[in-house]
Design a protein around this motif. Structure first.
Motif, PDB file in Angstrom:
ATOM      1  N   VAL A  31       0.851  -1.185   0.000  1.00 39.15           N
ATOM      2  CA  VAL A  31       0.000   0.000   0.000  1.00 39.15           C
ATOM      3  C   VAL A  31       0.886   1.233   0.000  1.00 39.15           C
ATOM      4  N   TYR A  99      -4.410   6.488  -0.149  1.00 36.57           N
ATOM      5  CA  TYR A  99      -3.791   5.167  -0.151  1.00 36.57           C
ATOM      6  C   TYR A  99      -4.126   4.474  -1.467  1.00 36.57           C
ATOM      7  N   SER A 101      -3.516   0.854  -3.858  1.00 35.08           N
ATOM      8  CA  SER A 101      -3.139  -0.549  -3.805  1.00 35.08           C
ATOM      9  C   SER A 101      -3.619  -1.258  -5.064  1.00 35.08           C
ATOM     10  N   ILE A 107      -7.999  -2.195   1.361  1.00 37.90           N
ATOM     11  CA  ILE A 107      -6.869  -1.621   2.088  1.00 37.90           C
ATOM     12  C   ILE A 107      -7.070  -1.765   3.587  1.00 37.90           C
TER      13      ILE A 107
END
Length: 268
Positions: A31, A99, A101, A107
């Motif tokens: 992440v 964030y 990912s 996440i």
């Protein structure tokens, strides 16, 4: 009309190259956290949480918030055909963070699993190879910034600063004298003793030379602080350079390079 947040995200990433850098790291796993406080300058919201999942074909899921939909617009062209990228904006301790990912697992779930295992993968430092490249990036940019400031102030920049900002020049001369006292070869160019705070003072004092509006001045100051907090200072004090610091500093440098190019014909 394009969303006002498109410009905010472009500033956060530092342009197209910044987006490519972040997505490259996302694809390597884990992440990636990117500071997103700049969003507040472009709008007011009761809550900043937002989530969007992008694929090569378009938006898979979205909470529908304007700021995350704008994020989707600028990321979409960079998403590979068969991949999915999840983006979540969170406010934690008053700080906004994006964030990103690649995993289909949320996440939040992965964060909980890491905490249960006692892992802190987001705080893992960058590789030695990346650290070497990062040092070159940071040191080269600061030299470029000094050159840019001198060009804008003119060949007699020291005399100009001595007249307009005498305490600043006195501070630099004091540092040069300390070098001499310690037997260290002093810097020939006084601006080499400048701190990030000094650069900001100079840009504020001559704001008409360096910026075109109060908004641009504010953005430049923010990016210079990001450059210091996430790049220059951690390197100087041998602190761990996390992925978040790494990409935040690179985004700041990308933005500031474009600012320099806009204001002068000077390029590396």
């Amino acid at each position: 009309m394009p969303s006002k947040y498109v410009k905010a995200w472009d500033e956060i990433f530092g342009g197209q190259e910044g987006i490519k850098d972040v997505l490259k790291q996302v694809r390597s796993g884990g992440v990636i956290g990117v500071p997103a406080g700049i969003l507040r300058r472009y709008g007011r919201r009761k809550g900043w949480y937002g989530r969007i999942v992008l694929s090569g074909k378009g938006i898979v899921k979205s909470t529908g918030a304007a700021h995350v939909n704008a994020l989707g617009r600028i990321l979409q062209s960079h998403i590979e055909p068969k991949e999915k990228i999840e983006c979540v904006v969170r406010e934690e301790n008053g700080q906004l963070t994006l964030y990103l990912s690649r995993s289909s697992e949320s996440i939040q779930k992965r964060k909980i699993k890491r905490e249960r295992r006692g892992e802190e993968s987001e705080e893992k430092g960058i590789t030695d190879e990346d650290l070497g490249d990062f040092y070159i990036l940071v040191s080269r940019f600061e030299k470029d910034l000094r050159k840019f400031i001198k060009q804008k102030l003119g060949s007699k920049y020291t005399k100009r600063l001595r007249n307009d900002m005498p305490k600043l020049v006195e501070e630099w001369e004091h540092l040069r004298k300390k070098d001499e006292e310690w037997g260290i070869e002093p810097e020939k160019d006084l601006i080499n003793y400048a701190t990030i705070g000094n650069y900001i003072e100079i840009i504020r004092r001559y704001s008409r030379l360096f910026t075109g509006s109060p908004q641009e001045l504010s953005a430049v100051e923010t990016k210079l602080r990001d450059f210091a907090n996430y790049g220059r200072n951690p390197l100087m004090h041998c602190r761990t350079i996390t992925l978040q610091k790494y990409f935040s500093a690179k985004a700041a440098v990308n933005y500031l390079k474009k600012w320099i190019e806009r204001k002068t014909q000077y390029k590396r």
